[in-house]
Design a protein around this motif. Structure first.
Motif, PDB file in Angstrom:
ATOM      1  N   TYR A  38       0.841  -1.205   0.000  1.00 20.54           N
ATOM      2  CA  TYR A  38       0.000   0.000   0.000  1.00 20.54           C
ATOM      3  C   TYR A  38       0.877   1.257   0.000  1.00 20.54           C
ATOM      4  O   TYR A  38       0.662   2.173  -0.786  1.00 20.54           O
ATOM      5  N   ARG A  39       1.873   1.270   0.876  1.00 24.32           N
ATOM      6  CA  ARG A  39       2.741   2.455   0.945  1.00 24.32           C
ATOM      7  C   ARG A  39       3.472   2.689  -0.362  1.00 24.32           C
ATOM      8  O   ARG A  39       3.566   3.824  -0.849  1.00 24.32           O
ATOM      9  N   LEU A  40       3.996   1.609  -0.946  1.00 24.70           N
ATOM     10  CA  LEU A  40       4.735   1.747  -2.194  1.00 24.70           C
ATOM     11  C   LEU A  40       3.821   2.211  -3.331  1.00 24.70           C
ATOM     12  O   LEU A  40       4.233   2.991  -4.196  1.00 24.70           O
ATOM     13  N   ALA A  41       2.572   1.739  -3.325  1.00 21.88           N
ATOM     14  CA  ALA A  41       1.659   2.052  -4.428  1.00 21.88           C
ATOM     15  C   ALA A  41       1.040   3.445  -4.311  1.00 21.88           C
ATOM     16  O   ALA A  41       0.886   4.152  -5.307  1.00 21.88           O
ATOM     17  N   TYR A  42       0.683   3.856  -3.089  1.00 18.17           N
ATOM     18  CA  TYR A  42      -0.143   5.048  -2.935  1.00 18.17           C
ATOM     19  C   TYR A  42       0.520   6.220  -2.210  1.00 18.17           C
ATOM     20  O   TYR A  42       0.041   7.352  -2.321  1.00 18.17           O
ATOM     21  N   LEU A  43       1.598   5.972  -1.492  1.00 19.04           N
ATOM     22  CA  LEU A  43       2.153   7.049  -0.673  1.00 19.04           C
ATOM     23  C   LEU A  43       3.525   7.517  -1.128  1.00 19.04           C
ATOM     24  O   LEU A  43       3.808   8.715  -1.077  1.00 19.04           O
ATOM     25  N   GLU A  44       4.375   6.607  -1.547  1.00 15.68           N
ATOM     26  CA  GLU A  44       5.739   7.017  -1.897  1.00 15.68           C
ATOM     27  C   GLU A  44       5.768   7.699  -3.269  1.00 15.68           C
ATOM     28  O   GLU A  44       5.196   7.208  -4.239  1.00 15.68           O
ATOM     29  N   ARG A  45       6.455   8.845  -3.312  1.00 17.82           N
ATOM     30  CA  ARG A  45       6.630   9.570  -4.568  1.00 17.82           C
ATOM     31  C   ARG A  45       8.090  10.007  -4.683  1.00 17.82           C
ATOM     32  O   ARG A  45       8.625  10.569  -3.731  1.00 17.82           O
ATOM     33  N   PRO A  46       8.729   9.767  -5.809  1.00 15.04           N
ATOM     34  CA  PRO A  46       8.179   9.070  -6.977  1.00 15.04           C
ATOM     35  C   PRO A  46       7.895   7.603  -6.681  1.00 15.04           C
ATOM     36  O   PRO A  46       8.487   7.027  -5.770  1.00 15.04           O
ATOM     37  N   THR A  47       6.965   7.028  -7.451  1.00 14.64           N
ATOM     38  CA  THR A  47       6.603   5.637  -7.239  1.00 14.64           C
ATOM     39  C   THR A  47       7.820   4.735  -7.447  1.00 14.64           C
ATOM     40  O   THR A  47       8.532   4.867  -8.438  1.00 14.64           O
ATOM     41  N   PRO A  48       8.077   3.826  -6.504  1.00 12.23           N
ATOM     42  CA  PRO A  48       9.252   2.932  -6.625  1.00 12.23           C
ATOM     43  C   PRO A  48       9.154   2.033  -7.857  1.00 12.23           C
ATOM     44  O   PRO A  48       8.095   1.894  -8.475  1.00 12.23           O
ATOM     45  N   ASP A 267       3.552  -6.414  -7.971  1.00  8.86           N
ATOM     46  CA  ASP A 267       4.076  -5.375  -8.854  1.00  8.86           C
ATOM     47  C   ASP A 267       5.313  -4.695  -8.294  1.00  8.86           C
ATOM     48  O   ASP A 267       6.155  -4.198  -9.051  1.00  8.86           O
ATOM     49  N   PHE A 268       5.429  -4.663  -6.967  1.00  8.08           N
ATOM     50  CA  PHE A 268       6.525  -3.922  -6.345  1.00  8.08           C
ATOM     51  C   PHE A 268       7.647  -4.837  -5.855  1.00  8.08           C
ATOM     52  O   PHE A 268       8.478  -4.429  -5.046  1.00  8.08           O
ATOM     53  N   ARG A 269       7.680  -6.040  -6.368  1.00 11.88           N
ATOM     54  CA  ARG A 269       8.738  -6.984  -6.001  1.00 11.88           C
ATOM     55  C   ARG A 269      10.141  -6.389  -6.186  1.00 11.88           C
ATOM     56  O   ARG A 269      11.012  -6.582  -5.322  1.00 11.88           O
ATOM     57  N   PRO A 270      10.438  -5.662  -7.272  1.00 14.69           N
ATOM     58  CA  PRO A 270      11.796  -5.122  -7.440  1.00 14.69           C
ATOM     59  C   PRO A 270      12.199  -4.145  -6.339  1.00 14.69           C
ATOM     60  O   PRO A 270      13.391  -3.908  -6.138  1.00 14.69           O
ATOM     61  N   SER A 271      11.209  -3.592  -5.613  1.00 19.43           N
ATOM     62  CA  SER A 271      11.501  -2.596  -4.587  1.00 19.43           C
ATOM     63  C   SER A 271      11.308  -3.124  -3.171  1.00 19.43           C
ATOM     64  O   SER A 271      11.278  -2.343  -2.219  1.00 19.43           O
ATOM     65  N   CYS A 272      11.181  -4.446  -3.024  1.00 20.29           N
ATOM     66  CA  CYS A 272      10.890  -5.016  -1.707  1.00 20.29           C
ATOM     67  C   CYS A 272      11.752  -6.255  -1.471  1.00 20.29           C
ATOM     68  O   CYS A 272      11.497  -7.326  -2.045  1.00 20.29           O
ATOM     69  N   ALA A 273      12.766  -6.116  -0.616  1.00 17.93           N
ATOM     70  CA  ALA A 273      13.666  -7.239  -0.338  1.00 17.93           C
ATOM     71  C   ALA A 273      12.934  -8.393   0.345  1.00 17.93           C
ATOM     72  O   ALA A 273      13.204  -9.560   0.070  1.00 17.93           O
ATOM     73  N   ALA A 274      11.975  -8.071   1.222  1.00 23.27           N
ATOM     74  CA  ALA A 274      11.225  -9.124   1.918  1.00 23.27           C
ATOM     75  C   ALA A 274      10.429  -9.961   0.932  1.00 23.27           C
ATOM     76  O   ALA A 274      10.332 -11.189   1.062  1.00 23.27           O
ATOM     77  N   GLY A 275       9.866  -9.314  -0.070  1.00 27.53           N
ATOM     78  CA  GLY A 275       9.105 -10.046  -1.086  1.00 27.53           C
ATOM     79  C   GLY A 275       9.999 -10.916  -1.946  1.00 27.53           C
ATOM     80  O   GLY A 275       9.618 -12.036  -2.318  1.00 27.53           O
ATOM     81  N   GLN A 276      11.183 -10.425  -2.246  1.00 25.67           N
ATOM     82  CA  GLN A 276      12.116 -11.207  -3.057  1.00 25.67           C
ATOM     83  C   GLN A 276      12.569 -12.463  -2.324  1.00 25.67           C
ATOM     84  O   GLN A 276      12.792 -13.508  -2.941  1.00 25.67           O
ATOM     85  N   GLU A 277      12.680 -12.368  -0.989  1.00 27.08           N
ATOM     86  CA  GLU A 277      13.099 -13.522  -0.201  1.00 27.08           C
ATOM     87  C   GLU A 277      11.960 -14.520   0.023  1.00 27.08           C
ATOM     88  O   GLU A 277      12.203 -15.701   0.254  1.00 27.08           O
ATOM     89  N   ALA A 278      10.717 -14.040  -0.064  1.00 27.40           N
ATOM     90  CA  ALA A 278       9.570 -14.877   0.291  1.00 27.40           C
ATOM     91  C   ALA A 278       9.244 -15.925  -0.767  1.00 27.40           C
ATOM     92  O   ALA A 278       8.784 -17.027  -0.445  1.00 27.40           O
ATOM     93  N   ALA A 279       9.473 -15.608  -2.031  1.00 25.46           N
ATOM     94  CA  ALA A 279       9.084 -16.532  -3.100  1.00 25.46           C
ATOM     95  C   ALA A 279       9.859 -16.195  -4.361  1.00 25.46           C
ATOM     96  O   ALA A 279      10.212 -15.029  -4.588  1.00 25.46           O
ATOM     97  N   PRO A 280      10.141 -17.206  -5.190  1.00 28.20           N
ATOM     98  CA  PRO A 280      10.813 -16.930  -6.468  1.00 28.20           C
ATOM     99  C   PRO A 280       9.888 -16.135  -7.386  1.00 28.20           C
ATOM    100  O   PRO A 280       8.659 -16.233  -7.291  1.00 28.20           O
ATOM    101  N   ALA A 281      10.467 -15.359  -8.247  1.00 24.96           N
ATOM    102  CA  ALA A 281       9.680 -14.503  -9.140  1.00 24.96           C
ATOM    103  C   ALA A 281       8.850 -15.336 -10.110  1.00 24.96           C
ATOM    104  O   ALA A 281       9.336 -16.300 -10.701  1.00 24.96           O
ATOM    105  N   ALA A 282       7.602 -14.952 -10.265  1.00 30.82           N
ATOM    106  CA  ALA A 282       6.740 -15.592 -11.254  1.00 30.82           C
ATOM    107  C   ALA A 282       7.037 -15.019 -12.634  1.00 30.82           C
ATOM    108  O   ALA A 282       7.494 -13.882 -12.779  1.00 30.82           O
ATOM    109  N   GLN A 283       6.764 -15.806 -13.653  1.00 33.35           N
ATOM    110  CA  GLN A 283       6.840 -15.305 -15.024  1.00 33.35           C
ATOM    111  C   GLN A 283       5.602 -14.466 -15.319  1.00 33.35           C
ATOM    112  O   GLN A 283       4.532 -14.729 -14.755  1.00 33.35           O
TER     113      GLN A 283
END
Length: 290
Positions: A38-48, A267-283
């Motif tokens: 939510y923060r990455l999508a709606y609050l952070e500017r510029p959008t990550p 959508d924000f996987r490239p900007s979130c280390a926790a998400g990258q560690e949680a699961a391999p990237a989907a195609q």
């Protein structure tokens, strides 16, 4: 003096008016699923940094646009051949693995909308197509409104003097009645549509194009109230976190990540280390309907 306080609403010692929080079903769902997203999508500017396009999102948008355009046509032109032509008109290849895969799904989408026109009554004119609805609501009866629900419903029909919320789906599995009833988005659209258009609205439907399934649910005042209460709780948490962030709070603490398998296609996987560690990237094409 006590009578004056009661008339002014000060009988509980509350001197400040309730601040209305604008929310949409998409924002509430995003915050519920993962506050960091939510923060990455709606609050952070510029959008990550975000991922590239997803094929299933492209496919869904094409089908939605084709059906919206179909219902904009005169009744006599709402025929399978025209629906198929609209898919071709709106088609994009973004996110697909190859030109061949995109061509296969373009043909499938044409078949889906053609069958939809053949199997359903498309002779009525909807009350709204991608209709914006907005209404102040309170989570509990008798309370002052605490939030404004707003958003765009795919389609709003009028049937027998009542409104019906229609949502198109192109995902991997067909929905059922439970999913339709459990959908907070559909329930909130029903409440907002009833107040915006001043007609009763208790029926919500999920129309699954790949299988032709229509999952319908009839809401009661109690079931709608439960959805409003849950939305009100989320809106309150969201407002508190946002206000605290604005006051200098720690964004990672206020909007924590909730890693799970969905991180594979966030959508924000490239900007979130926790998400990258949680699961391999989907195609980009992994979530297409089989």
């Amino acid at each position: 003096m006590g009578g004056v306080k009661e008339q002014m609403g000060f009988d509980f010692g509350v001197a400040q008016p309730v601040r209305l929080t604008k929310v949409s079903p998409a924002r509430l769902a995003t915050f519920d699923d993962c506050p960091r997203r939510y923060r990455l999508a709606y609050l952070e500017r510029p959008t990550p940094q975000r991922t590239g396009p997803w094929a299933h999102s492209t496919l869904g948008a094409v089908v939605h646009n084709a059906l919206r355009a179909l219902f904009d046509l005169p009744v006599l032109k709402r025929v399978p051949q025209r629906a198929m032509a609209l898919v071709a008109e709106f088609w994009k290849d973004a996110g697909f693995e190859s030109d061949e895969q995109a061509a296969r799904y373009r043909a499938r989408a044409k078949g889906w909308v053609a069958e939809y026109v053949e199997d359903n009554d498309v002779s009525h004119d909807p009350v709204g197509l991608e209709r914006w609805v907005s209404a102040p609501v309170s989570p509990a009866p008798g309370e002052r409104p605490s939030m404004i629900i707003e958003g765009r419903a795919d389609r709003i029909d009028a049937r027998d003097g009542e409104l019906v919320i229609v949502d198109y789906k192109t995902g991997r599995r067909p929905p059922d009645e439970y999913e339709a009833r459990a959908s907070q988005a559909l329930a909130l659209y029903a409440v907002a549509a009833a107040r915006t258009l001043r007609m009763p609205c208790t029926t919500v439907e999920l129309h699954h194009l790949p299988t032709g399934t229509i999952a319908a649910a009839e809401h009661t005042p109690e079931s709608l109230r439960r959805h409003l209460q849950r939305a009100g709780e989320t809106a309150g948490d969201l407002r508190l976190a946002t206000d605290t962030l604005d006051a200098g709070g720690d964004g990672d603490v206020l909007f924590p990540a909730r890693p799970d398998r969905r991180c594979a296609w966030c959508d924000f996987r490239p900007s979130c280390a926790a998400g990258q560690e949680a699961a391999p990237a989907a195609q980009p094409w992994d979530l297409l309907a089989p």
